[in-house]
Motif scaffolding. Structure first.
Motif, PDB file in Angstrom:
ATOM      1  N   LEU A 160      22.163  57.974  85.108  1.00  0.00           N
ATOM      2  CA  LEU A 160      22.234  56.564  84.873  1.00  0.00           C
ATOM      3  C   LEU A 160      22.356  55.888  86.198  1.00  0.00           C
ATOM      4  N   ALA A 161      21.711  56.334  87.408  1.00  0.00           N
ATOM      5  CA  ALA A 161      22.068  56.084  88.506  1.00  0.00           C
ATOM      6  C   ALA A 161      21.619  54.295  88.690  1.00  0.00           C
ATOM      7  N   GLU A 162      20.464  53.964  87.954  1.00  0.00           N
ATOM      8  CA  GLU A 162      20.035  52.529  88.059  1.00  0.00           C
ATOM      9  C   GLU A 162      21.292  51.834  87.614  1.00  0.00           C
ATOM     10  N   LEU A 163      21.598  52.054  86.280  1.00  0.00           N
ATOM     11  CA  LEU A 163      22.550  51.183  85.643  1.00  0.00           C
ATOM     12  C   LEU A 163      23.974  51.106  86.555  1.00  0.00           C
ATOM     13  N   ALA A 164      24.414  52.289  86.913  1.00  0.00           N
ATOM     14  CA  ALA A 164      25.451  52.498  87.790  1.00  0.00           C
ATOM     15  C   ALA A 164      25.441  51.556  88.957  1.00  0.00           C
ATOM     16  N   ALA A 165      24.331  51.535  89.707  1.00  0.00           N
ATOM     17  CA  ALA A 165      24.292  50.628  90.767  1.00  0.00           C
ATOM     18  C   ALA A 165      24.415  49.208  90.499  1.00  0.00           C
ATOM     19  N   ARG A 166      24.109  48.766  89.113  1.00  0.00           N
ATOM     20  CA  ARG A 166      24.149  47.374  89.083  1.00  0.00           C
ATOM     21  C   ARG A 166      25.358  46.847  88.257  1.00  0.00           C
ATOM     22  N   THR A 167      26.108  47.743  87.551  1.00  0.00           N
ATOM     23  CA  THR A 167      27.369  47.551  86.895  1.00  0.00           C
ATOM     24  C   THR A 167      28.601  48.034  87.421  1.00  0.00           C
ATOM     25  N   GLY A 168      28.374  48.888  88.446  1.00  0.00           N
ATOM     26  CA  GLY A 168      29.914  49.228  88.747  1.00  0.00           C
ATOM     27  C   GLY A 168      30.441  50.369  88.186  1.00  0.00           C
ATOM     28  N   MET A 169      29.471  51.097  87.505  1.00  0.00           N
ATOM     29  CA  MET A 169      29.982  52.431  86.919  1.00  0.00           C
ATOM     30  C   MET A 169      30.036  53.552  87.966  1.00  0.00           C
ATOM     31  N   LEU A 170      30.734  54.554  87.719  1.00  0.00           N
ATOM     32  CA  LEU A 170      31.101  55.347  88.785  1.00  0.00           C
ATOM     33  C   LEU A 170      29.792  56.247  88.909  1.00  0.00           C
ATOM     34  N   ALA A 171      29.312  56.471  90.197  1.00  0.00           N
ATOM     35  CA  ALA A 171      28.330  57.337  90.446  1.00  0.00           C
ATOM     36  C   ALA A 171      28.762  58.689  90.158  1.00  0.00           C
ATOM     37  N   ILE A 172      27.857  59.625  89.760  1.00  0.00           N
ATOM     38  CA  ILE A 172      28.360  61.359  89.449  1.00  0.00           C
ATOM     39  C   ILE A 172      28.183  61.924  90.793  1.00  0.00           C
ATOM     40  N   GLU A 173      29.085  62.498  91.018  1.00  0.00           N
ATOM     41  CA  GLU A 173      29.234  63.185  92.329  1.00  0.00           C
ATOM     42  C   GLU A 173      28.365  64.496  92.598  1.00  0.00           C
ATOM     43  N   GLU A 174      27.892  64.773  93.802  1.00  0.00           N
ATOM     44  CA  GLU A 174      27.342  65.839  93.840  1.00  0.00           C
ATOM     45  C   GLU A 174      28.497  66.865  93.744  1.00  0.00           C
ATOM     46  N   GLY A 175      27.842  68.361  93.390  1.00  0.00           N
ATOM     47  CA  GLY A 175      28.875  69.347  93.725  1.00  0.00           C
ATOM     48  C   GLY A 175      29.707  69.524  92.441  1.00  0.00           C
ATOM     49  N   LYS A 176      29.539  68.745  91.382  1.00  0.00           N
ATOM     50  CA  LYS A 176      30.231  68.832  90.180  1.00  0.00           C
ATOM     51  C   LYS A 176      29.933  70.230  89.238  1.00  0.00           C
ATOM     52  N   ASP A 177      28.787  70.618  89.410  1.00  0.00           N
ATOM     53  CA  ASP A 177      28.126  71.634  88.891  1.00  0.00           C
ATOM     54  C   ASP A 177      28.819  73.075  89.083  1.00  0.00           C
ATOM     55  N   ALA A 178      29.133  72.960  90.666  1.00  0.00           N
ATOM     56  CA  ALA A 178      29.713  74.145  91.545  1.00  0.00           C
ATOM     57  C   ALA A 178      30.969  74.275  90.893  1.00  0.00           C
ATOM     58  N   ARG A 179      31.638  72.934  90.717  1.00  0.00           N
ATOM     59  CA  ARG A 179      33.142  73.005  90.356  1.00  0.00           C
ATOM     60  C   ARG A 179      33.538  73.508  88.931  1.00  0.00           C
ATOM     61  N   LEU A 180      32.417  73.000  88.055  1.00  0.00           N
ATOM     62  CA  LEU A 180      32.370  73.342  86.533  1.00  0.00           C
ATOM     63  C   LEU A 180      32.200  74.960  86.550  1.00  0.00           C
ATOM     64  N   ALA A 181      31.246  75.606  87.073  1.00  0.00           N
ATOM     65  CA  ALA A 181      30.904  77.042  87.084  1.00  0.00           C
ATOM     66  C   ALA A 181      32.030  77.665  87.530  1.00  0.00           C
ATOM     67  N   ALA A 182      33.032  77.354  88.666  1.00  0.00           N
ATOM     68  CA  ALA A 182      34.191  78.050  89.145  1.00  0.00           C
ATOM     69  C   ALA A 182      35.323  77.963  88.103  1.00  0.00           C
ATOM     70  N   ALA A 183      35.419  76.724  87.403  1.00  0.00           N
ATOM     71  CA  ALA A 183      36.465  76.525  86.457  1.00  0.00           C
ATOM     72  C   ALA A 183      36.210  77.372  85.316  1.00  0.00           C
ATOM     73  N   MET A 184      35.117  77.652  84.806  1.00  0.00           N
ATOM     74  CA  MET A 184      34.848  78.472  83.688  1.00  0.00           C
ATOM     75  C   MET A 184      34.750  79.813  83.985  1.00  0.00           C
ATOM     76  N   ALA A 185      34.475  80.326  85.445  1.00  0.00           N
ATOM     77  CA  ALA A 185      34.197  81.850  85.614  1.00  0.00           C
ATOM     78  C   ALA A 185      35.596  82.714  85.161  1.00  0.00           C
ATOM     79  N   SER A 186      36.624  82.244  85.139  1.00  0.00           N
ATOM     80  CA  SER A 186      37.704  83.620  84.660  1.00  0.00           C
ATOM     81  C   SER A 186      37.529  83.698  83.102  1.00  0.00           C
ATOM     82  N   HIS A 187      37.096  82.810  82.448  1.00  0.00           N
ATOM     83  CA  HIS A 187      36.915  82.986  81.014  1.00  0.00           C
ATOM     84  C   HIS A 187      35.692  83.146  80.523  1.00  0.00           C
ATOM     85  N   PHE A 188      34.577  82.705  81.114  1.00  0.00           N
ATOM     86  CA  PHE A 188      33.211  82.695  80.539  1.00  0.00           C
ATOM     87  C   PHE A 188      32.185  83.121  81.370  1.00  0.00           C
TER      88      PHE A 188
END
Ligand SMILES: C[S@@+](CC[C@H](N)C(=O)[O-])C[C@H]1O[C@@H](n2cnc3c(N)ncnc32)[C@H](O)[C@@H]1O
Ligand SMILES: [Zn+2]
Length: 292
Positions: free
Chosen positions: A197-225
């Protein structure tokens, strides 16, 4: 179909399974455990297990919940809901299946799942910390057990009790998801990708989705899944100004910007307002040797 209390549900106070209510006149409306802790269903049919617990959180407001409901009811994210349901339905056993939608919100993803899983009619649990969301979810999914609960507390479900946990844009507690999942179960997670939703984020002040979230998610899951599959889902959106306002307001921006402020930033936009949802659907299996 009224919900039949299921033995997998644990009393949030003492963690004993609730008594089957059978033919009791309050069947489906009151849960009582062997120690006598009792919970009455709210008028809309959900149960508030957080009563008296005093958990501090910033729940979505009633207005944010309504924006979410009306945006999803218009079907914009139906391709996503269908993909989530498909990932679950293929792993459900023919009998005795059970699913948990964690952070169920207004319940629309669980609705699509239950419709697609009608042949197996799984027992269903919808869990969310917002009672406003659960009012909606309980009306939409009366056959599910909808529970106000905080995902950061031990879940009120027995160990090895569900075949699938779905978590769509909601917080994740990997240790508890691993505990309640049966060994052959699946955890299905949907998260936004960078540029969502980057186009909408830029116009409305929504928080942009950060890069690197995927890696953090994988790491958080790794000990159980273990990650079984990952797919990108892109949904082009063509919206009225009002729908675009709902979309911005129903997310994290709704907590720090009012609907009026968002509407003001979109005022005068040419319709349709276009945006692209960029999402990731991840399917996990419980790790063979879960970390202690
Ligand atoms: C962005 S919404 C997603 C709702 C729904 N899955 C959907 O996609 O429409 C995030 C949901 O997580 C819920 N939530 C946030 N913190 C929570 C917590 N600690 N425990 C349970 N639910 C929580 C919110 O109330 C909200 O309904
Ligand atoms: Zn109890």
């Amino acid at each position: 179909m009224p919900f039949a209390p299921h033995l997998s549900l644990l009393c949030p106070v003492c963690r004993q399974p609730f008594e089957p209510s059978g033919a009791h006149p309050q069947a489906g409306k009151r849960l009582v455990c062997p120690a006598g802790h009792s919970f009455d269903a709210a008028r809309q049919g959900y149960f508030n297990f957080l009563v008296g617990k005093g958990t501090a959180f910033e729940a979505d407001s009633a207005a944010m919940v309504e924006a979410r409901h009306s945006f999803l009811a218009a079907g914009h994210y139906l391709p996503l809901a269908t993909a989530v349901a498909a990932a679950v339905v293929r792993v459900l056993p023919a009998t005795g299946a059970a699913v948990l939608d964690s952070g169920t919100g207004t319940g629309q993803y669980l609705r699509v799942l239950l419709d697609q899983a009608a042949a197996t009619a799984p027992a269903a649990y919808g869990l969310d910390i917002s009672k406003y969301a659960l009012r909606r979810a309980a009306r939409l999914n009366p056959e599910a057990m909808n529970l106000v609960w905080d995902i950061w507390q031990p879940l009120p479900l027995a160990t090895d009790s569900v075949d699938a946990v779905t978590v769509v844009f909601a917080p994740r507690n990997p240790a508890e998801f691993a505990r309640v999942l049966r060994p052959a179960g699946r955890l299905v997670v949907v998260t936004p990708r960078s540029g969502h939703l980057a186009e909408l984020a830029a116009r409305t002040g929504m928080l942009a989705i950060e890069e690197g979230k995927d890696a953090r998610l994988a790491a958080a899951m790794a000990s159980h899944f273990d990650l079984e599959s990952s797919s990108d889902i892109d949904i082009p959106l063509s919206l009225t100004v009002s729908q675009a306002t709902d979309l911005a307001f129903m997310g994290p921006a709704g907590h720090h910007l009012g609907r009026e402020a968002i509407a003001g930033r979109l005022a005068g936009s040419r319709e349709p307002v276009t945006a692209e949802a960029r999402l990731k659907l991840l399917v996990f299996t419980p790790a063979q040797t879960p970390a202690e």
